[in-house]
Each structure stands twice: as structure tokens, then as C-alpha cells.
Design an enzyme around this catalytic site. Sequence first.
Site, mmCIF file in Angstrom:
data_model
loop_
_atom_site.group_PDB
_atom_site.id
_atom_site.type_symbol
_atom_site.label_atom_id
_atom_site.label_comp_id
_atom_site.label_asym_id
_atom_site.label_seq_id
_atom_site.Cartn_x
_atom_site.Cartn_y
_atom_site.Cartn_z
ATOM 1 N N LYS A 1 0.844 -1.208 0.000
ATOM 2 C CA LYS A 1 0.000 0.000 0.000
ATOM 3 C C LYS A 1 0.874 1.251 0.000
ATOM 4 O O LYS A 1 2.076 1.176 0.312
ATOM 5 C CB LYS A 1 -0.907 -0.016 1.228
ATOM 6 C CG LYS A 1 -0.162 0.019 2.566
ATOM 7 C CD LYS A 1 -1.089 -0.272 3.747
ATOM 8 C CE LYS A 1 -0.323 -0.298 5.052
ATOM 9 N NZ LYS A 1 -1.150 -0.833 6.161
ATOM 10 N N MET B 1 8.688 24.961 0.551
ATOM 11 C CA MET B 1 8.017 23.980 -0.296
ATOM 12 C C MET B 1 9.027 23.133 -1.080
ATOM 13 O O MET B 1 8.895 21.916 -1.182
ATOM 14 C CB MET B 1 7.060 24.681 -1.263
ATOM 15 C CG MET B 1 6.217 23.708 -2.078
ATOM 16 S SD MET B 1 5.202 24.522 -3.309
ATOM 17 C CE MET B 1 4.052 25.409 -2.266
ATOM 18 N N TYR C 1 12.095 31.839 5.316
ATOM 19 C CA TYR C 1 10.814 32.518 5.504
ATOM 20 C C TYR C 1 10.573 32.884 6.958
ATOM 21 O O TYR C 1 10.915 32.113 7.862
ATOM 22 C CB TYR C 1 9.672 31.619 5.033
ATOM 23 C CG TYR C 1 9.546 31.536 3.527
ATOM 24 C CD1 TYR C 1 9.544 32.684 2.731
ATOM 25 C CD2 TYR C 1 9.415 30.299 2.892
ATOM 26 C CE1 TYR C 1 9.424 32.595 1.354
ATOM 27 C CE2 TYR C 1 9.283 30.195 1.516
ATOM 28 C CZ TYR C 1 9.286 31.352 0.746
ATOM 29 O OH TYR C 1 9.165 31.265 -0.606
ATOM 30 N N ARG D 1 -10.450 -0.266 14.882
ATOM 31 C CA ARG D 1 -10.302 0.540 13.672
ATOM 32 C C ARG D 1 -11.308 0.024 12.638
ATOM 33 O O ARG D 1 -12.363 0.602 12.466
ATOM 34 C CB ARG D 1 -8.846 0.465 13.191
ATOM 35 C CG ARG D 1 -8.516 1.462 12.124
ATOM 36 C CD ARG D 1 -7.042 1.507 11.806
ATOM 37 N NE ARG D 1 -6.560 0.301 11.119
ATOM 38 C CZ ARG D 1 -5.315 0.164 10.660
ATOM 39 N NH1 ARG D 1 -4.428 1.134 10.820
ATOM 40 N NH2 ARG D 1 -4.948 -0.928 10.031
HETATM 41 C C1 LIG Z 1 -0.312 -1.809 6.900
HETATM 42 C C2 LIG Z 1 -0.824 -3.095 7.390
HETATM 43 C C3 LIG Z 1 0.039 -4.189 7.568
HETATM 44 C C4 LIG Z 1 1.537 -4.090 7.459
HETATM 45 O O1 LIG Z 1 2.096 -3.678 8.687
HETATM 46 P P1 LIG Z 1 3.681 -3.534 8.899
HETATM 47 O O2 LIG Z 1 3.812 -3.088 10.303
HETATM 48 O O3 LIG Z 1 4.126 -2.487 7.938
HETATM 49 O O4 LIG Z 1 4.286 -4.858 8.611
HETATM 50 C C5 LIG Z 1 -0.531 -5.420 7.880
HETATM 51 N N1 LIG Z 1 -1.876 -5.546 8.052
HETATM 52 C C6 LIG Z 1 -2.713 -4.500 7.932
HETATM 53 C C7 LIG Z 1 -4.176 -4.704 8.151
HETATM 54 C C8 LIG Z 1 -2.234 -3.230 7.615
HETATM 55 O O5 LIG Z 1 -3.069 -2.192 7.530
#
Ligand SMILES: *Cc1c(COP(=O)(O)O)cnc(C)c1O
Length: 369
Positions: A38, A313, A264, A136
Amino acid sequence: MPKALETVLEINLAALTHNFNYLKLKLQPQTKFLAVVKAFAYGSDSVEIAKHLQNLDVDYFAVAYAKEGVILRDAGITKPILVLHPQPINFNTIIERCLEPSIYSAKVLKEFIAAAETHSQSQYPVHIKFNTGLNRLGFSPNKIDAIILKLNATSAIVVKSIFSHLAASEAKNELTFTNKQIDTFKNIAQEFETKIGYKPWLHLCNTSGVINYPNAHFNMVRCGIGLYGFGNSAKEDKNLKPIASLKSVISQIHKIKTNETVGYNRAYTSKGLEKTATIPVGHADGVSRIYGNGKGFVIINKQKAVIIGNVCMDMIMVNVTGINCNEGDEVIVFDAKYKASDFAESAHTISYEILTAISQRVKRVFISE
Ligand SMILES: *Cc1c(COP(=O)(O)O)cnc(C)c1O
């Protein structure tokens, strides 16, 4: 490797191979490996990373959003892709591109079944996510009967896996809580299997879970940060190799007098005769303003040069008083030695955040050494 002549994020694919093999060795031979790619594979480049891992025979990929999975499919990634946080607006895309949704609520379950039926699907693989304490995403354990009722009423989808996510797998002081999450997950799995009459895969561990809870690997593990070279502890950081190096170059050097200001809002005032270097990397590249005003630092000719004044920036200014350097010299923001985790720490944040923040404006360069 050649010196950086502009700001680049250098990605070392040999380090990725090393990390993958290192994490694999922590698993039982039959345990499957899901690579979390991701957020552009934690800021590196999801396509190149996924292609490399697909060649290394990874079993599964995960992305957060459908759009990220589409990018992988367009690039020819054929392994299964779990979408961790799918949204009903993308269900048609998910089915059309053979992406596999995490089903985390009754609404999502109902709407995904409807989408799968509309597309005349049979046994479309989905992954049921349970909340075991992170609070979550995920069904409460007491929703099992309601889920099964819905599943039994359709043949459009099939449960490929049941999973959950640990809240504090890296925290040694949360052993009791984590073990309770593991137990809760085991109980959910057992009840679910009994009631549905088949055995979906089970998975729970992220990178720190893999390292700290070898008893909880189940059928598959989901590794992100470990693949990119960070183990969330000094001990494991030694065994892993950061794959990303953010390098830049000195654009200009200024010699300034006492009480001159830099940047700045005149945020920095010189205390004597000082030398500053201007570096072409700024908050639009992912170096947030929280690194400014003496917190963050870069490495120039092996020496630490602190960021002075506000992060702009497109640029930062660093203090190079006493450092032998010239325009055109290479600058390291982080690499395998001066780690992103340390850079992040300078502003009280974590490796995950600085890595995923590096914006698409920064050119990615791939090496293998
Ligand atoms: C991002 C994520 C992971 C990966 O976690 P790491 O700590 O980067 O290995 C695994 N499972 C879920 C559900 C996640 O959101």
C-alpha cells in the site's frame, strides 16, 4: 553507485530480496507470505516492488485502496491482491480487476454480495476482518451468526480468509494485551469454521507480529515495513536493510554574518559567521515542516548538518558551518546507514511516516547491489 545530481529516492532491490528472505526464514515453510504494498509500497514504488516480489514467489499482495490494486493489475501483477480498505463505490472495479476485498462491516458485506451477484459471480473470494482490540476496522466477534446467515444465503462469494490486526505488536510492554488479541482471534476462527463448515485461511501478524509472536503466524503473515528494511526495534533493524535512500545535492552555499536571518519569516538567526547550504528538497517532496528549526538534519561529507529555519516547499537550508563542502556535493537525507527511522525520530515521528511521505515528484532510481 553514482552520486546524486538532483533529489532522488534510490531503491535497492537487492536489499528488498534480503529482507524478504530474512522474514521468510522466520516462518514455517507452509506459511504464506503476503507483501503489503500500500501507499506506493511505503513510498518506494509499488509496481517495481510488486514485480520484484512476484518474481521471488511471494504468495499475496495487499493494498489499502482499490485504486492501488488497479495500478498493480495494469502493470501485469497477477498474484492475488487483498484490498484492506475497500469502499462500496469501487466494488465494480474490484470485481472487474480481480481484487479481493476485506469485508469489515455488515453494510460492506451486504453491498459486496449485491455487487458480486450483479456481476454473476460464483464463489468470489473475500476476506472477513474482525476487530480484536484495535478498534479501527472489523466486525465484532459477536457478529459471526449474522455474517454466516448472509453467507449461507448466497453462492456469489466465498470466505478465502478470516483476519484481524494487532494493535501493539512492536510493544514489549503490551504482551498481555497482544496475547489476548491472539486468543480472541483463535476463538473467532474456531467458531466461524464450525458454523460455516469449511476452513478459511487465518492471518493476524504484521512485521512486528511475525518477529515477536511466532506462535501466531497461522496460515499467512502480512509484512510491510520489514520488507522495506525496518523492524521496529534496534535488534531487528540490524538484520534488515533499508531499501530506500533519499539523496540530494547542494544547490548553493552562503556565508552569512552574525544576526543575519535565514528563510521565511526569518525563523533562524545566525549566532556568528556561519555557512549555510540550500538543498533542493522541501515539504512538497515529503520533508514536512516539522523537521525545520533545528530538528531534522542531513548528512554532508559524513557530517551532520542541521536544518535551520522553516522548511520551504521546494528547499531546505542547513547549517554547514565547519563542514568542508561545495556546491554540487551529495547530500544524504537518509540511507542504509543514516536511517529513515533516525531522521523520523528527530521530529518525533516514525519510519512509516517519512517513507510514505516522499512525494511522487521525487524521481525513483532502482539499483541492485
Ligand atoms: C499496513 C498493514 C500491515 C503491514 O504492517 P507492517 O507493520 O508495515 O508490517 C498489515 N496488516 C494490515 C491490516 C495493515 O493495515
